[in-house]
Design an enzyme around this catalytic site. Structure first.
Site, PDB file in Angstrom:
ATOM      1  N   ASP A  89     -16.809  33.564   2.022  1.00 28.51           N
ATOM      2  CA  ASP A  89     -16.472  34.300   1.388  1.00 28.51           C
ATOM      3  C   ASP A  89     -14.646  34.333   1.185  1.00 28.51           C
ATOM      4  OD1 ASP A  89     -16.628  36.857   0.051  1.00 28.51           O
ATOM      5  OD2 ASP A  89     -15.827  38.163   2.589  1.00 28.51           O
TER       6      ASP A  89
ATOM      7  N   HIS B 257     -18.304  36.065  -6.905  1.00 28.44           N
ATOM      8  CA  HIS B 257     -18.596  37.655  -6.556  1.00 28.44           C
ATOM      9  C   HIS B 257     -19.796  37.499  -6.754  1.00 28.44           C
ATOM     10  CE1 HIS B 257     -15.857  37.053  -3.041  1.00 28.44           C
ATOM     11  NE2 HIS B 257     -16.842  38.375  -2.404  1.00 28.44           N
TER      12      HIS B 257
ATOM     13  N   HIS C  53     -22.568  36.244  -6.608  1.00 27.01           N
ATOM     14  CA  HIS C  53     -23.149  36.577  -5.477  1.00 27.01           C
ATOM     15  C   HIS C  53     -24.047  37.648  -5.820  1.00 27.01           C
ATOM     16  CE1 HIS C  53     -23.841  40.191  -2.257  1.00 27.01           C
ATOM     17  NE2 HIS C  53     -23.272  38.815  -1.648  1.00 27.01           N
TER      18      HIS C  53
ATOM     19  N   HIS D 275     -23.454  36.599   3.483  1.00 29.22           N
ATOM     20  CA  HIS D 275     -22.863  37.028   2.038  1.00 29.22           C
ATOM     21  C   HIS D 275     -22.038  36.241   1.108  1.00 29.22           C
ATOM     22  CE1 HIS D 275     -19.962  39.148  -0.750  1.00 29.22           C
ATOM     23  NE2 HIS D 275     -19.133  39.107   0.361  1.00 29.22           N
TER      24      HIS D 275
END
Length: 385
Positions: free
Chosen positions: A179, A262, A265, A279
């Site tokens: 992340d 992201h 994601h 995540h």
């Protein structure tokens, strides 16, 4: 989410009111919370509560605070947020503490906002940069990304006990590294496009520098920190990586901005095959996808893939559960990634669905090539939970 291009947008950096990190920090939670409220509610799952309740009870007793735990349901969904907000109101709590991972913390922030009270983040793992931010990631009941929810303020306190981080399974720290590594990749792109950051302004030099500092720390300290956590040890490398994963990545993504990593994601959460991934694991697939879309130098992309593979992060679609996925599944990912409100549009160039689909497919081929050339084992599909 882009600026008008006039150069007149205000620069913005936001942060929590106070950040505290270190071995044994949880014992200070009570006295710190006592400066914020007098009727706290602690949101945590059963595992986290069992690990922390003795220390928290002692700390709160020392501070003269009551101890009230509420069981966390597992995901920051609209239903769970509404339920917790109701508990806050029923108990007349004046501060809510998200204790555990990013989902518990995001739920506490949202419920606290609904109830009109203050909130505190007490992460027990360094797996995401959620603890410091003024936003929550909201999911559907099925576990797919639904939306970002923004707040007018950040947490009043972020307190992280690095011994708890070291005691947790190392996979949490590895996911946090995935992340956090995206922070600089995305902030760099947002800076090139002059797009808005998550605070609704243009990045300050400080916000961008914090994103880069997170990246530099991880490249230097990731491996010794991972080995230390495998032995439940708190070393300077662990302290550095926890700070990079939590504080620097948190400030860097929020004040530097998000881009394609992201957004990918979020797109990956739209298909069931990826729901078993953390995540940060999905974000790492997004980071590689963004580097490919940007046409970054081959050596840079290959170095990133090898580094993150050695860290233990997925670098192929196979490891994300999509090795056998057909175009219909990947196109679902693409459509969700390209939603109008998504941050992929913060890139300094436009991306078509066809280009994104090809970039995702290239992740598999390039990831396999790098692994083979680096002597790493062939990628394996994740075990179904």
């Amino acid at each position: 989410m882009t600026d008008s291009g006039t150069g007149s947008a205000l620069r913005s950096l936001i942060s929590p009111a106070r950040y505290i990190q270190g071995r044994g920090a949880l014992s200070e939670l009570g006295p710190r919370v006592a400066t914020i409220g007098s009727a706290p509610l602690i949101l945590a799952d059963d595992v986290v509560r069992e690990l922390t309740e003795p220390t928290i009870t002692s700390s709160f007793e020392r501070a003269g605070l009551p101890v009230s735990f509420e069981r966390f349901g597992g995901l920051p969904t609209r239903r769970e947020i509404g339920r917790v907000a109701g508990v806050i109101s029923d108990q007349e709590a004046d501060v809510v503490i998200g204790l555990g991972g990013g989902t518990a913390i995001d739920t506490a922030k949202a419920a606290g906002d609904d109830a009109g009270i203050r909130w505190v983040s007490a992460p027990t793992v360094a797996s995401t940069d959620a603890p410091t931010s003024a936003l929550s990631v909201i999911y559907t009941e099925e576990g797919a990304f639904e939306s970002y929810r923004f707040y007018s303020r950040n947490p009043d306190l972020v307190l992280i006990d690095t011994q708890l981080v070291a005691n947790a399974p190392v996979g949490f720290l590895i996911a946090g590294i995935g992340d956090a590594l995206a922070t600089w990749i995305e902030a760099r792109a947002v800076g090139q496009s002059n797009a808005e950051n998550m605070a609704g302004g243009v990045a300050t030099r400080a916000g961008t520098a914090l994103a880069r500092l997170s990246w530099d720390i991880l490249w230097e300290f990731a491996f010794p920190a991972i080995e230390a956590v495998r032995g439940s040890l708190v070393t300077p490398a662990v302290e550095a990586v926890v700070e990079a994963n939590t504080l620097l990545s948190g400030l860097g993504f929020e004040s530097g901005g998000l881009a394609a990593a992201h957004a990918v994601h979020d797109g990956l959460t739209a298909v069931e095959e990826t729901h078993g991934l953390a995540h940060g694991q999905k974000v790492n697939i997004g980071s590689i996808t963004q580097l490919i879309l940007e046409g970054r130098p081959t050596a840079e992309v290959r170095e990133f893939i090898e580094f993150t593979a050695r860290v233990g992060l997925p670098t192929t679609l196979t490891e994300a559960g999509l090795g056998e996925a057909g175009d219909d599944v990947l196109k679902t990912v693409v459509r969700a990634t390209m939603a109008p409100e998504e941050t992929i549009h913060n890139l300094p160039f436009a991306v078509t669905e066809a280009e994104l689909l090809d970039a995702l497919k290239a992740v598999e081929r390039l990831g396999r090539s790098v692994r083979a050339g680096s002597g790493l084992p062939e990628p394996k599909a994740p075990e179904r939970r």
